[in-house]
Design an enzyme around this catalytic site. Structure first.
Site, PDB file in Angstrom:
ATOM      1  CB  CYS A   1      19.018 -24.675 -41.530  1.00  0.00           C
ATOM      2  SG  CYS A   1      19.383 -23.083 -42.264  1.00  0.00           S
TER       3      CYS A   1
ATOM      4  CG  HIS B   1      18.118 -23.266 -37.574  1.00  0.00           C
ATOM      5  ND1 HIS B   1      19.484 -23.300 -37.698  1.00  0.00           N
ATOM      6  CD2 HIS B   1      17.663 -22.490 -38.598  1.00  0.00           C
ATOM      7  CE1 HIS B   1      19.845 -22.587 -38.754  1.00  0.00           C
ATOM      8  NE2 HIS B   1      18.754 -22.085 -39.310  1.00  0.00           N
TER       9      HIS B   1
ATOM     10  CG  ASN C   1      20.843 -19.027 -40.034  1.00  0.00           C
ATOM     11  OD1 ASN C   1      21.373 -20.134 -39.902  1.00  0.00           O
ATOM     12  ND2 ASN C   1      19.724 -18.846 -40.713  1.00  0.00           N
TER      13      ASN C   1
HETATM   14  N1  ACO Z   1      18.356  -3.151 -41.707  1.00  0.00           N
HETATM   15  C1  ACO Z   1      17.355  -2.236 -41.754  1.00  0.00           C
HETATM   16  N2  ACO Z   1      16.188  -2.469 -42.345  1.00  0.00           N
HETATM   17  C2  ACO Z   1      16.002  -3.680 -42.926  1.00  0.00           C
HETATM   18  C3  ACO Z   1      16.996  -4.663 -42.914  1.00  0.00           C
HETATM   19  C4  ACO Z   1      18.215  -4.374 -42.282  1.00  0.00           C
HETATM   20  N3  ACO Z   1      19.226  -5.241 -42.203  1.00  0.00           N
HETATM   21  N4  ACO Z   1      16.520  -5.758 -43.557  1.00  0.00           N
HETATM   22  C5  ACO Z   1      15.276  -5.469 -43.962  1.00  0.00           C
HETATM   23  N5  ACO Z   1      14.976  -4.195 -43.581  1.00  0.00           N
HETATM   24  C6  ACO Z   1      13.739  -3.455 -43.817  1.00  0.00           C
HETATM   25  C7  ACO Z   1      12.968  -3.942 -45.008  1.00  0.00           C
HETATM   26  O1  ACO Z   1      13.482  -3.397 -46.199  1.00  0.00           O
HETATM   27  C8  ACO Z   1      11.581  -3.437 -44.699  1.00  0.00           C
HETATM   28  O2  ACO Z   1      11.541  -2.082 -45.038  1.00  0.00           O
HETATM   29  P1  ACO Z   1      10.220  -1.469 -45.741  1.00  0.00           P
HETATM   30  O3  ACO Z   1       9.127  -1.670 -44.731  1.00  0.00           O
HETATM   31  O4  ACO Z   1      10.599  -0.052 -45.977  1.00  0.00           O
HETATM   32  O5  ACO Z   1      10.034  -2.285 -46.987  1.00  0.00           O
HETATM   33  C9  ACO Z   1      11.508  -3.524 -43.164  1.00  0.00           C
HETATM   34  O6  ACO Z   1      12.870  -3.638 -42.716  1.00  0.00           O
HETATM   35  C10 ACO Z   1      10.731  -4.722 -42.669  1.00  0.00           C
HETATM   36  O7  ACO Z   1      11.192  -5.865 -43.394  1.00  0.00           O
HETATM   37  P2  ACO Z   1      10.705  -7.309 -43.008  1.00  0.00           P
HETATM   38  O8  ACO Z   1      11.299  -8.293 -43.960  1.00  0.00           O
HETATM   39  O9  ACO Z   1       9.213  -7.293 -42.825  1.00  0.00           O
HETATM   40  O10 ACO Z   1      11.405  -7.471 -41.584  1.00  0.00           O
HETATM   41  P3  ACO Z   1      11.161  -8.610 -40.559  1.00  0.00           P
HETATM   42  O11 ACO Z   1      10.685  -8.041 -39.291  1.00  0.00           O
HETATM   43  O12 ACO Z   1      10.377  -9.738 -41.164  1.00  0.00           O
HETATM   44  O13 ACO Z   1      12.621  -9.179 -40.320  1.00  0.00           O
HETATM   45  C11 ACO Z   1      14.041 -10.969 -41.020  1.00  0.00           C
HETATM   46  C12 ACO Z   1      13.389  -9.647 -41.410  1.00  0.00           C
HETATM   47  C13 ACO Z   1      14.921 -10.752 -39.820  1.00  0.00           C
HETATM   48  C14 ACO Z   1      14.866 -11.437 -42.209  1.00  0.00           C
HETATM   49  C15 ACO Z   1      12.938 -12.004 -40.688  1.00  0.00           C
HETATM   50  O14 ACO Z   1      11.974 -12.047 -41.691  1.00  0.00           O
HETATM   51  C16 ACO Z   1      13.488 -13.384 -40.493  1.00  0.00           C
HETATM   52  O15 ACO Z   1      14.216 -13.637 -39.585  1.00  0.00           O
HETATM   53  N6  ACO Z   1      13.103 -14.351 -41.354  1.00  0.00           N
HETATM   54  C17 ACO Z   1      13.581 -15.698 -41.262  1.00  0.00           C
HETATM   55  C18 ACO Z   1      14.922 -15.786 -41.860  1.00  0.00           C
HETATM   56  C19 ACO Z   1      15.507 -17.123 -41.606  1.00  0.00           C
HETATM   57  O16 ACO Z   1      15.562 -17.588 -40.516  1.00  0.00           O
HETATM   58  N7  ACO Z   1      15.926 -17.787 -42.655  1.00  0.00           N
HETATM   59  C20 ACO Z   1      16.425 -19.108 -42.469  1.00  0.00           C
HETATM   60  C21 ACO Z   1      17.485 -19.318 -43.353  1.00  0.00           C
HETATM   61  S1  ACO Z   1      17.751 -20.991 -43.279  1.00  0.00           S
HETATM   62  C22 ACO Z   1      18.811 -21.566 -44.477  1.00  0.00           C
HETATM   63  O17 ACO Z   1      18.536 -22.593 -44.976  1.00  0.00           O
HETATM   64  C23 ACO Z   1      19.995 -20.774 -44.901  1.00  0.00           C
END
Ligand code: ACO
Length: 328
Positions: free
Chosen positions: A113, A255, A285
């Site tokens: 990123c 970002h 993203n």
């Molecule tokens: N729809 C419904 N439920 C979902 C989804 C979805 N799309 N995705 C995950 N869940 C569920 C999970 O399975 C979990 O269920 P469980 O409690 O029964 O196990 C629950 O939601 C909570 O999951 P978390 O991972 O704790 O959710 P969180 O609030 O952390 O949000 C997210 C997840 C949005 C991915 C967050 O962690 C995030 O934004 N992380 C950063 C991601 C990012 O920015 N990455 C950068 C990439 S950079 C690059 O280089 C490509």
């Protein structure tokens, strides 16, 4: 050393709009979950057969037009991307050919990123030292075909796009200045976010595809924690290095990973949300494309004006992260 300014910007996103309802049909998710956890309402995705330079060419042409710089005047092309058109040659070389930028030398930077920030910092040095006149710097990604559409925790997050800037020596004619860029990485965290297949560790094979190794793997929660801390620290580093405070900032472009990360970082930096530029609701993203596309749109819409002080910050796989401060 010469001072460096941004002469022009451009961007391009695919025509195909993919709303959250698309994912409701293929995985167990909802528009409500995606919107509240990420701020994303829709994203853009290429049609099959489209590659990175199909977006990078129009983005670059728009930036060159705004800058009033022709392709033959460009002597450096740097593309920040994790998803070039092909493994080799670089997307930058293919872009050079398609633009007819025969006088440039061209290469890609793989920093996920923050790839655009890394590319900006490298290109800046070549202009600063007087060895090059005009650099085309691109951040772009076709990430839609690296997504596992059965993994609800990653498939809803990403989109495709490309953004570009033209850098050149500051001519003092009402132009701004790229003040400083601060880059970091911590390779010990590579396992939290990666695409394991397709490189030399897990080369392309039927087995690689069967095991889904060509898809993004991410421990979202862990990434979230590190992302916030890293972005805040590098932003403070940029402010301190230039002896300004967050009150002096006109616009913050984080970002565009997730609205909650962006808002948490802005809050910790004491930057009010009305100064935070956000496109995550419409593009998701887009990795290395997120900052240059947001920058270009804010400039073209008249939000960002000449003279404004802009702070940008990014983080991503590696981990890599950094911040840059510039006056537009
Ligand atoms: N729809 C419904 N439920 C979902 C989804 C979805 N799309 N995705 C995950 N869940 C569920 C999970 O399975 C979990 O269920 P469980 O409690 O029964 O196990 C629950 O939601 C909570 O999951 P978390 O991972 O704790 O959710 P969180 O609030 O952390 O949000 C997210 C997840 C949005 C991915 C967050 O962690 C995030 O934004 N992380 C950063 C991601 C990012 O920015 N990455 C950068 C990439 S950079 C690059 O280089 C490509």
């Amino acid at each position: 050393m010469r001072k460096v300014s941004i002469k022009g910007t451009g961007s391009c996103v695919p025509e195909r709009v993919v709303p959250n309802s698309f994912f409701e049909r293929i995985v167990d998710t909802s528009d409500e979950w995606i919107t509240t956890r990420t701020g994303i309402k829709e994203r853009r995705m290429v049609f099959p057969g489209q590659a990175l330079t199909d977006l990078a060419v129009p983005a670059a042409q728009r930036a060159m037009e705004m800058a009033g710089v022709s392709s033959l005047e460009i002597d450096l092309i740097v593309v920040g991307t994790s998803t070039p058109d092909m493994v080799t040659p670089s997307a930058a070389c293919i872009l050079q050919d398609r633009l007819g930028a025969r006088n440039a030398f061209a290469f890609d930077i793989g920093a996920a990123c923050p790839g655009f920030l890394y590319s900006l910092a490298v290109a800046q040095k070549f202009i600063q030292d007087g060895s090059h006149e005009y650099a085309l710097v691109v951040g772009g990604e076709i990430i839609s075909n690296r997504i596992d559409y059965t993994d609800r925790s990653t498939c809803v997050l990403f989109g495709d796009g490309a953004g570009a800037v033209i850098l050149g020596a500051r001519n003092g004619d009402g132009e701004g200045e790229v003040l400083s860029t601060h880059l970091h990485s911590d390779g010990s965290l590579w396992n939290l976010l990666n695409v394991p297949g397709g490189g030399s560790r897990n080369p392309p094979s039927h087995e690689m595809v069967d095991r889904g190794l060509h898809y993004i793997k991410m421990q979202g929660n862990e990434v979230f924690k590190y992302a916030v801390r890293a972005m805040v620290e590098s932003a403070l580093e940029a402010l301190e290095a230039n002896k300004v405070t967050s009150e002096d900032i006109d616009w913050f472009i984080p970002h565009q990973a997730n609205l909650r990360i962006m808002e948490t970082v802005a809050k910790r930096l004491d930057i009010p949300l009305h100064k935070v530029i956000s496109t995550v609701h419409k593009y998701g993203n887009t990795s290395a494309a997120s900052i240059p596309t947001a920058l270009d749109e804010a400039i073209r819409s008249g939000k960002i004006r000449r003279g404004d002080l802009i702070l940008v910050g990014s983080f991503g796989a590696g981990f890599t992260w950094g911040a840059s401060l510039f006056r537009y």
